[in-house]
Write a protein that holds these residues in place. Structure first.
Motif, PDB file in Angstrom:
ATOM      1  N   ALA A  28      -5.986  -3.166   0.344  1.00  0.00           N
ATOM      2  CA  ALA A  28      -6.923  -2.047   0.543  1.00  0.00           C
ATOM      3  C   ALA A  28      -7.944  -2.102  -0.588  1.00  0.00           C
ATOM      4  O   ALA A  28      -8.899  -2.871  -0.534  1.00  0.00           O
TER       5      ALA A  28
ATOM      6  N   TYR B 128      11.481  -2.005  -2.254  1.00  0.00           N
ATOM      7  CA  TYR B 128      11.267  -0.581  -2.548  1.00  0.00           C
ATOM      8  C   TYR B 128      10.704   0.205  -1.372  1.00  0.00           C
ATOM      9  O   TYR B 128      10.673   1.427  -1.404  1.00  0.00           O
TER      10      TYR B 128
ATOM     11  N   GLU C 277       3.923  -4.058   9.263  1.00  0.00           N
ATOM     12  CA  GLU C 277       3.486  -2.681   9.523  1.00  0.00           C
ATOM     13  C   GLU C 277       2.359  -2.264   8.580  1.00  0.00           C
ATOM     14  O   GLU C 277       2.348  -2.628   7.399  1.00  0.00           O
TER      15      GLU C 277
ATOM     16  N   GLY D 249      -9.283   2.364  -5.396  1.00  0.00           N
ATOM     17  CA  GLY D 249      -7.881   2.479  -4.949  1.00  0.00           C
ATOM     18  C   GLY D 249      -7.746   3.510  -3.847  1.00  0.00           C
ATOM     19  O   GLY D 249      -8.390   4.556  -3.849  1.00  0.00           O
ATOM     20  N   THR D 250      -6.872   3.215  -2.904  1.00  0.00           N
ATOM     21  CA  THR D 250      -6.707   4.085  -1.737  1.00  0.00           C
ATOM     22  C   THR D 250      -5.390   4.857  -1.793  1.00  0.00           C
ATOM     23  O   THR D 250      -4.463   4.499  -2.536  1.00  0.00           O
TER      24      THR D 250
ATOM     25  N   CYS E 139       2.087   2.610  -1.307  1.00  0.00           N
ATOM     26  CA  CYS E 139       2.828   1.339  -1.145  1.00  0.00           C
ATOM     27  C   CYS E 139       2.865   0.547  -2.459  1.00  0.00           C
ATOM     28  O   CYS E 139       3.187  -0.643  -2.465  1.00  0.00           O
TER      29      CYS E 139
ATOM     30  N   ARG F  47       8.986  -0.118   4.810  1.00  0.00           N
ATOM     31  CA  ARG F  47       7.919  -0.650   5.637  1.00  0.00           C
ATOM     32  C   ARG F  47       8.184  -2.139   5.890  1.00  0.00           C
ATOM     33  O   ARG F  47       8.460  -2.892   4.962  1.00  0.00           O
TER      34      ARG F  47
ATOM     35  N   SER G  12       6.156   3.886  -9.531  1.00  0.00           N
ATOM     36  CA  SER G  12       5.135   4.389 -10.454  1.00  0.00           C
ATOM     37  C   SER G  12       3.960   5.028  -9.732  1.00  0.00           C
ATOM     38  O   SER G  12       2.880   5.148 -10.303  1.00  0.00           O
ATOM     39  N   THR G  13       4.169   5.405  -8.491  1.00  0.00           N
ATOM     40  CA  THR G  13       3.072   6.046  -7.773  1.00  0.00           C
ATOM     41  C   THR G  13       3.008   7.534  -8.089  1.00  0.00           C
ATOM     42  O   THR G  13       4.041   8.215  -8.081  1.00  0.00           O
TER      43      THR G  13
ATOM     44  N   MET H  19      -0.307 -10.281   3.519  1.00  0.00           N
ATOM     45  CA  MET H  19      -0.169  -8.907   3.000  1.00  0.00           C
ATOM     46  C   MET H  19      -1.445  -8.138   3.258  1.00  0.00           C
ATOM     47  O   MET H  19      -2.543  -8.693   3.132  1.00  0.00           O
ATOM     48  N   PRO H  20      -1.326  -6.831   3.561  1.00  0.00           N
ATOM     49  CA  PRO H  20      -2.539  -6.018   3.637  1.00  0.00           C
ATOM     50  C   PRO H  20      -3.101  -5.815   2.233  1.00  0.00           C
ATOM     51  O   PRO H  20      -2.338  -5.758   1.267  1.00  0.00           O
TER      52      PRO H  20
ATOM     53  N   GLY I 118      -3.250   4.928   0.719  1.00  0.00           N
ATOM     54  CA  GLY I 118      -2.232   4.035   1.287  1.00  0.00           C
ATOM     55  C   GLY I 118      -1.725   3.043   0.249  1.00  0.00           C
ATOM     56  O   GLY I 118      -0.513   2.805   0.135  1.00  0.00           O
TER      57      GLY I 118
ATOM     58  N   LEU J 293      -8.131  -4.131   4.668  1.00  0.00           N
ATOM     59  CA  LEU J 293      -8.183  -2.942   5.534  1.00  0.00           C
ATOM     60  C   LEU J 293      -9.486  -2.175   5.316  1.00  0.00           C
ATOM     61  O   LEU J 293      -9.709  -1.134   5.914  1.00  0.00           O
TER      62      LEU J 293
ATOM     63  N   ALA K  27      -4.822   6.404 -12.843  1.00  0.00           N
ATOM     64  CA  ALA K  27      -5.711   5.430 -13.466  1.00  0.00           C
ATOM     65  C   ALA K  27      -7.011   6.051 -13.987  1.00  0.00           C
ATOM     66  O   ALA K  27      -6.997   7.088 -14.646  1.00  0.00           O
TER      67      ALA K  27
ATOM     68  N   LEU L 200       0.472   1.117   7.033  1.00  0.00           N
ATOM     69  CA  LEU L 200       0.510   2.573   6.850  1.00  0.00           C
ATOM     70  C   LEU L 200      -0.880   3.074   7.243  1.00  0.00           C
ATOM     71  O   LEU L 200      -1.879   2.696   6.616  1.00  0.00           O
TER      72      LEU L 200
HETATM   73  C1  LIG Z   1      -5.194  -0.111 -15.319  1.00  0.00           C
HETATM   74  C2  LIG Z   1      -4.513   0.488 -14.123  1.00  0.00           C
HETATM   75  C3  LIG Z   1      -3.970   1.754 -14.216  1.00  0.00           C
HETATM   76  C4  LIG Z   1      -3.322   2.310 -13.102  1.00  0.00           C
HETATM   77  N1  LIG Z   1      -2.796   3.564 -13.240  1.00  0.00           N
HETATM   78  C5  LIG Z   1      -2.133   4.116 -12.193  1.00  0.00           C
HETATM   79  C6  LIG Z   1      -1.555   5.414 -12.318  1.00  0.00           C
HETATM   80  O1  LIG Z   1      -1.667   6.066 -13.345  1.00  0.00           O
HETATM   81  N2  LIG Z   1      -0.874   5.916 -11.265  1.00  0.00           N
HETATM   82  C7  LIG Z   1      -0.741   5.227 -10.090  1.00  0.00           C
HETATM   83  O2  LIG Z   1      -0.119   5.759  -9.162  1.00  0.00           O
HETATM   84  N3  LIG Z   1      -1.295   4.008  -9.931  1.00  0.00           N
HETATM   85  C8  LIG Z   1      -1.991   3.429 -10.942  1.00  0.00           C
HETATM   86  N4  LIG Z   1      -2.570   2.190 -10.811  1.00  0.00           N
HETATM   87  C9  LIG Z   1      -2.331   1.410  -9.584  1.00  0.00           C
HETATM   88  C10 LIG Z   1      -3.431   1.467  -8.510  1.00  0.00           C
HETATM   89  O3  LIG Z   1      -4.715   1.408  -9.062  1.00  0.00           O
HETATM   90  C11 LIG Z   1      -3.347   2.707  -7.627  1.00  0.00           C
HETATM   91  O4  LIG Z   1      -2.008   2.982  -7.308  1.00  0.00           O
HETATM   92  C12 LIG Z   1      -4.170   2.538  -6.336  1.00  0.00           C
HETATM   93  O5  LIG Z   1      -4.153   3.743  -5.615  1.00  0.00           O
HETATM   94  C13 LIG Z   1      -3.642   1.421  -5.430  1.00  0.00           C
HETATM   95  O6  LIG Z   1      -4.418   1.450  -4.247  1.00  0.00           O
HETATM   96  P1  LIG Z   1      -5.161   0.147  -3.713  1.00  0.00           P
HETATM   97  O7  LIG Z   1      -5.868   0.552  -2.460  1.00  0.00           O
HETATM   98  O8  LIG Z   1      -5.996  -0.490  -4.760  1.00  0.00           O
HETATM   99  O9  LIG Z   1      -3.899  -0.773  -3.378  1.00  0.00           O
HETATM  100  P2  LIG Z   1      -3.847  -2.363  -3.210  1.00  0.00           P
HETATM  101  O10 LIG Z   1      -3.851  -3.001  -4.560  1.00  0.00           O
HETATM  102  O11 LIG Z   1      -4.857  -2.818  -2.222  1.00  0.00           O
HETATM  103  O12 LIG Z   1      -2.407  -2.501  -2.539  1.00  0.00           O
HETATM  104  C14 LIG Z   1      -1.239  -2.095  -3.226  1.00  0.00           C
HETATM  105  C15 LIG Z   1      -0.030  -2.426  -2.324  1.00  0.00           C
HETATM  106  O13 LIG Z   1      -0.063  -1.609  -1.161  1.00  0.00           O
HETATM  107  C16 LIG Z   1      -0.117  -2.408   0.037  1.00  0.00           C
HETATM  108  N5  LIG Z   1      -0.994  -1.662   0.926  1.00  0.00           N
HETATM  109  C17 LIG Z   1      -2.223  -1.163   0.647  1.00  0.00           C
HETATM  110  N6  LIG Z   1      -2.665  -0.414   1.669  1.00  0.00           N
HETATM  111  C18 LIG Z   1      -1.715  -0.465   2.630  1.00  0.00           C
HETATM  112  C19 LIG Z   1      -1.596   0.104   3.932  1.00  0.00           C
HETATM  113  N7  LIG Z   1      -2.534   0.932   4.432  1.00  0.00           N
HETATM  114  N8  LIG Z   1      -0.496  -0.177   4.651  1.00  0.00           N
HETATM  115  C20 LIG Z   1       0.498  -0.977   4.137  1.00  0.00           C
HETATM  116  N9  LIG Z   1       0.443  -1.524   2.913  1.00  0.00           N
HETATM  117  C21 LIG Z   1      -0.656  -1.264   2.168  1.00  0.00           C
HETATM  118  C22 LIG Z   1      -0.631  -3.768  -0.422  1.00  0.00           C
HETATM  119  O14 LIG Z   1      -0.169  -4.790   0.433  1.00  0.00           O
HETATM  120  C23 LIG Z   1      -0.017  -3.857  -1.807  1.00  0.00           C
HETATM  121  O15 LIG Z   1       1.326  -4.258  -1.715  1.00  0.00           O
HETATM  122  C24 LIG Z   1      -3.238   1.596 -11.893  1.00  0.00           C
HETATM  123  C25 LIG Z   1      -3.807   0.317 -11.808  1.00  0.00           C
HETATM  124  C26 LIG Z   1      -4.429  -0.241 -12.908  1.00  0.00           C
HETATM  125  C27 LIG Z   1      -5.036  -1.604 -12.782  1.00  0.00           C
END
Ligand SMILES: Cc1cc2nc3c(=O)[nH]c(=O)nc-3n(C[C@H](O)[C@H](O)[C@H](O)COP(=O)(O)OP(=O)(O)OC[C@H]3O[C@@H](n4cnc5c(N)ncnc54)[C@H](O)[C@@H]3O)c2cc1C
Length: 339
Positions: A33, A197, A204, A109-110, A116, A200, A159-160, A30-31, A112, A55, A101, A206
């Protein structure tokens, strides 16, 4: 203490290399970020990839470029998106990203990762022992959906925050694999299925989000959550409209989040705005049409019926803000949970 399972960690420096690793490792890779969602999920054994393909070292995923519109790299952190000067005209995106968050999580958090993001449910977002005690659930390790016991489909909810905002803006997503690349309207990235859900493929990545030109458009995002400080959305409303000089709506899009397993557009509600000025009556009609499509399930915080009931109010707030009303008092009231 919840510990991470063992995994291989790869840190490629290009999309091509990351795509090659994903193709070679198959669906067990799994990717990752920022890891702000995936790592907690791994601790709870929701996801147990054998290989994580980071990534974070891929510079091309952090690019921001203008052309006809704006291209945002999927690897930009949410904080970078919020402060990106070129993204300022896209109000809904900035408001959505700023409500994800907490500061620390937005710094990691990113965009992408947010798009996803795994779906969520009361019976899923629990540790392994909790889930085992109820014999697991349809989304992971079990055979029954505890929310809708007769359902063959998992109803965990999307929940995005950024997805509905970007869908209302009219964004496109670019997906790249070792063998091909494709671009699709962001709303087409999602399935209304709590397990599958995303459309992708596992191989692949994003890579980019493409936003259309913002000229003439206004957009906004409204979020319902229990705690104003931070919490996942239990309702997200995004609206975007292009106005003529006299205030007539020429084009509009309304998207809902956190009321199904995918974020989605409500074309009927948007059509009800076109060719009209945003009077209170026009707003009320569109709000009723949009809210009728909200089908929240009893799998998240706050009362189900109340969440359904306030959907029309939130669409109304969004449209009044697009009209130019000063909605800061209402935003403050919602943040302080005085609803
Ligand atoms: C306490 C807490 C509160 C939060 N509150 C919110 C909130 O209010 N709203 C909200 O939307 N989110 C919330 N989040 C979730 C999260 O923090 C965010 O959505 C964040 O933007 C996820 O990005 P990340 O880069 O950390 O993703 P990751 O954890 O690295 O990845 C998430 C998923 O996306 C996939 N992925 C990541 N990048 C790519 C890419 N470029 N291409 C393909 N697949 C990819 C990964 O494989 C994984 O399945 C919360 C999390 C926590 C722990």
């Amino acid at each position: 203490m919840m510990r991470l399972p063992w995994f291989e960690f790869r840190a490629p420096s290009s999309v091509a290399e990351a795509a090659r690793i994903l193709a070679a490792e198959g669906p067990d890779a799994m990717p990752i970020a920022g890891g702000t969602d995936l790592l907690p999920n791994m601790k709870r054994r929701h996801q147990t990839p054998r290989t994580l393909v980071s990534l974070r070292r891929i510079e091309s995923l952090k690019k921001v470029s203008n052309g006809a519109g704006l291209t945002l790299g999927a690897g930009l952190t949410l904080t970078e998106v919020i402060h990106e000067p070129k993204a300022q005209p896209y109000g809904a995106l900035r408001q959505a990203a700023a409500q994800v968050a907490t500061v620390h999580l937005r710094n990691m958090g990113t965009l992408g990762g947010n798009l996803c993001l795994d779906t969520r449910c009361t019976y899923y977002n629990q540790n392994y022992e909790w889930r085992k005690a109820i014999d697991f659930c349809l989304k992971k390790d079990g055979g029954i959906c505890w929310v809708a016991t007769a359902s063959k489909r998992c109803v965990a909810m999307s929940s995005t925050d950024c997805a509905p905002a970007l869908i209302a803006i009219g964004a496109k997503a670019k997906l790249v694999s070792a063998t091909d690349e494709r671009e699709l309207a962001l709303e087409s990235l999602y399935n209304n299925d709590g397990i599958e859900y995303l459309k992708r493929r596992p191989d692949e990545i994003l890579t980019e989000i493409r936003l259309p030109p913002a000229a003439g458009w206004r957009s906004t995002y409204w979020k319902l959550r229990r705690r104003g400080a931070f919490d996942f959305p239990v309702l997200g409303v995004a609206a975007a409209a292009r106005f003529a000089k006299d205030g007539t709506v020429e084009e509009a899009r309304i998207a809902l989040g956190a009321v199904a397993s995918r974020p989605f557009l409500v074309p009927k509600a948007a059509e009800a705005l076109v060719g009209k000025k945003l009077t209170d009556d026009v707003i009320a009609e569109a709000a009723t049409l949009a809210a009728s499509r909200a089908k929240p399930m009893d799998n998240a915080d706050l009362d189900l019926y109340w969440r359904k009931q306030v959907a029309a109010d939130f669409v109304g707030y969004a449209l009044r803000e697009l009209r130019g009303d000063d909605m800061r008092g209402t935003r403050l009231r919602i943040a302080r949970q005085i609803l």
